[in-house]
Design an enzyme around this catalytic site. Sequence first.
Site, short mmCIF file in Angstrom:
data_model
loop_
_atom_site.label_atom_id
_atom_site.label_comp_id
_atom_site.label_asym_id
_atom_site.label_seq_id
_atom_site.Cartn_x
_atom_site.Cartn_y
_atom_site.Cartn_z
N ASP A 43 -1.10 -1.72 -0.38
CA ASP A 43 -0.35 -0.60 -1.31
C ASP A 43 1.21 -1.58 -1.58
OD1 ASP A 43 -1.21 1.25 -0.86
OD2 ASP A 43 0.13 2.57 0.77
N ASP A 80 -10.24 3.24 3.56
CA ASP A 80 -8.87 3.09 3.67
C ASP A 80 -8.39 3.00 5.19
OD1 ASP A 80 -6.46 3.18 3.05
OD2 ASP A 80 -6.36 4.67 1.72
N GLU A 89 -5.67 0.38 10.67
CA GLU A 89 -4.67 -0.28 11.11
C GLU A 89 -3.75 -0.01 11.95
OE1 GLU A 89 -5.07 -0.34 6.33
OE2 GLU A 89 -4.41 0.80 7.92
#
Length: 806
Positions: free
Chosen positions: A518, A452, A455
């Site tokens: 998401d 995950d 970024e």
Amino acid sequence: MKFTNGYWLTRPGVEALYARSPYELSVGPDGRSIDVLATTRVVTGRADTLNLPTFRIHATSPAEGIIQVQATHWKGTRTCPGFPVHEQDPDSGFVKASAQGAGDGEVGEDGASVTLTSGNLSLTMTKGPVFDMAFACEGKELTHARGKSLARFALAPDAAVSTQPVGEFGVAPTARAYDESPVFTAIQLGLSVGERVYGFGERFGPYLKNGQSIDIWNEDGGTASEQGYKDIPFYMTSKGYGVLVNNRGHVSFEVATENTETVQFSVPGEVLDFYLIAGPNPERILERYTALVGRPAKVPAWSYGLWLTTSFTTKYDEKTVTSMIDGMAQRHIPLSVFHYDCYWMREFHWTDFQWDRRFFPDIEGTLGRLHREKGLHVCAWINPYIGQESALFDQAADKGYLVRKPNGDIWQTDLWQAGMGLVDFTNPDACKWFKEHVKHLLKQGVDAIKTDFGERIPADVVWFDGSDPASMHNWYTQLYNQTVFKAIEEVYGKGQACLYARSATVGGQQQPVHWGGDCESTFNGMAQTLRAGLSLVSSGFGFWSHDIGGFEGARPDPAVYKRWIAFGLLSSHSRLHGSTVYRVPWLFDEEDQRRGVVNPPEQTAVSVLRKFTRLKISMMPYLYQVGLGAHERGVPVMRSMFMEFPDERTALDCDRQYMLGPSLLVAPVFSYTGDVEYYLPKGVWTDWFTGRQVDCRQSGQWMHEKHGFDTVPLWVRDGTVLVTRQGQESTEYAYGTDSTVSVFLAHDGRTSATVTEEDGSSLVFQAERSGSTVTITSSDGREFTGCLGMGEGKPSRNGRLVLSAD
């Protein structure tokens, strides 16, 4: 990023320097490159060369059908690195350069030209009073940079130009372009009338990118924004070519915006570097593009099955996990992977790779039971941050494994985990250290890793290897995912490694799988997700997944959840995941009951999930073969209608349907009522669920239908041989044994299908129709003959022959 004020003027505070005239034209000494010195005004005599800025343009070819162009104003400045590429042998003879009437300097006359040819692609630059650079494929022009196209823009501190990425992790906290760089280099490549543009990685807006301003700068912005987790500076067009801007940093695209006749791209600094890749069709473009930047690894067969997660903020322990897994088994829903999301580690300690012993006192025993007794594979969540409560924080800090500020302090933030630091993957020792922790997790019984984040990478830091911070923002994710993927390969071997990654850049496709981030738990969120997936697979990524039911929100409406199931199970990879609520289907049936909604047995969430999970498992002989195509040729498992039907005008704009491999058309339902509208391209199509045939050989056809939760528009393309096997509980079985061979052939002729097992052995099924008789021959010597309408004693449906291949 826009630098001009309309067609004639620049914006306040912007000084433009345009390449006006190719002046010196030459062929490189190796005969495989061309060089052009372009002046910024027309030279009529030697005195004109004084005080005259120039651009040096160098073109060469790294591989057949690909031409690289580098345009430089000042070559003594620091430039952002490009991407690692795989070049072909320069002696293979695919490239040559030639000159026509070209001389040195002012000797050459207007009209002289130099041409670089690479396979079916050529670049020609012509001397004259107007800048002229043209790309052609087999003699037909693809695009050009003409007139005021190549430019260097110098900005004043108060220039009226902004960078879109802002904030703690943005390019410039002030959003002023000057604070990113006082100089930008840009080029505009022409668009033909009606030419369409696609790609740029995972973008949640319209799949057709004409009219959009796009910044390549990875952000954690959700799916309802213009930001993306996987920003790729690559696009391709309906004219039959692709473009990769070879820059790891911030690349800004104006797609028919600043100039409605062009795609403009700009980068900070004095050098612009890009590749133009010839087709002539999208499939060939992606083959060449992925050969250049890397193709997806082969993924294991088990990864195609249904994944179930604990979801994000839920409370769980071994008892909870077991109840979810057993609940699926009791309802006869085959499960392949169970995923532990964040809270398998203790709060404030992420990522320390230590199971929270308060809830998992015997994790080795737990994972062993999941493997042995439940037949499951296991995935665990990690990220590249280390909270300061973790024992690993001090260890990493002492060894220099965390990113630091210019003053020597460790860079830290409270956003996500308190006081967390960021692992510095430019440090080889940090990579080894991180890999060893991943390997320990794998040896405990974990099969796959969800990587995950990646970024939110700061720009005001110092990297171990001295990398430019601006170039590391997007590139960081590749070093992160690459490190984890290598760890998995070193434990399980090539072809058995599987990530579940959120962020990516160019090259990330080599470490599959990626998921869509998401998304909102709504039909709009579902549609945004599909658009992003289509854009991503149009940018070189072969495998893609998304959160079935959506991530954000307490609980999606049961109707949204059930519609998303069909979409999710008819994707390359399929995962049930959410934020605050487990995504097990019986909870959604209970919600319907609370609302007084009465569903027929086949329309419940449990039944719908069971049906589509088993459908996907039955199609593994087909899906696994298509996945091998992604690995071997770079052609994605899921494809947009543009990619599969680039010559059909109507198909070019369809972004609410897709092809699953070359043979299956899927149109997800985005409505509570079950109403759906979609397009069948030219050809003959057979409805998978009903056997109904639609003959579109004369022209494509729009379809308007209403579907229950247990069906979705799923059409088989004419000419398909589809090998399936019913009744399997797992995606891992012998695909060519005891299977059913379905032939979809509306006319006399031949067609075939290859089925490859995970061990690499394969069978070819050849089908030939003559009148009403179809003969199927397998490469191992078996032959079956039957009449259309009957197969092995079973009535077929509308020309679909079903024969058992034992």
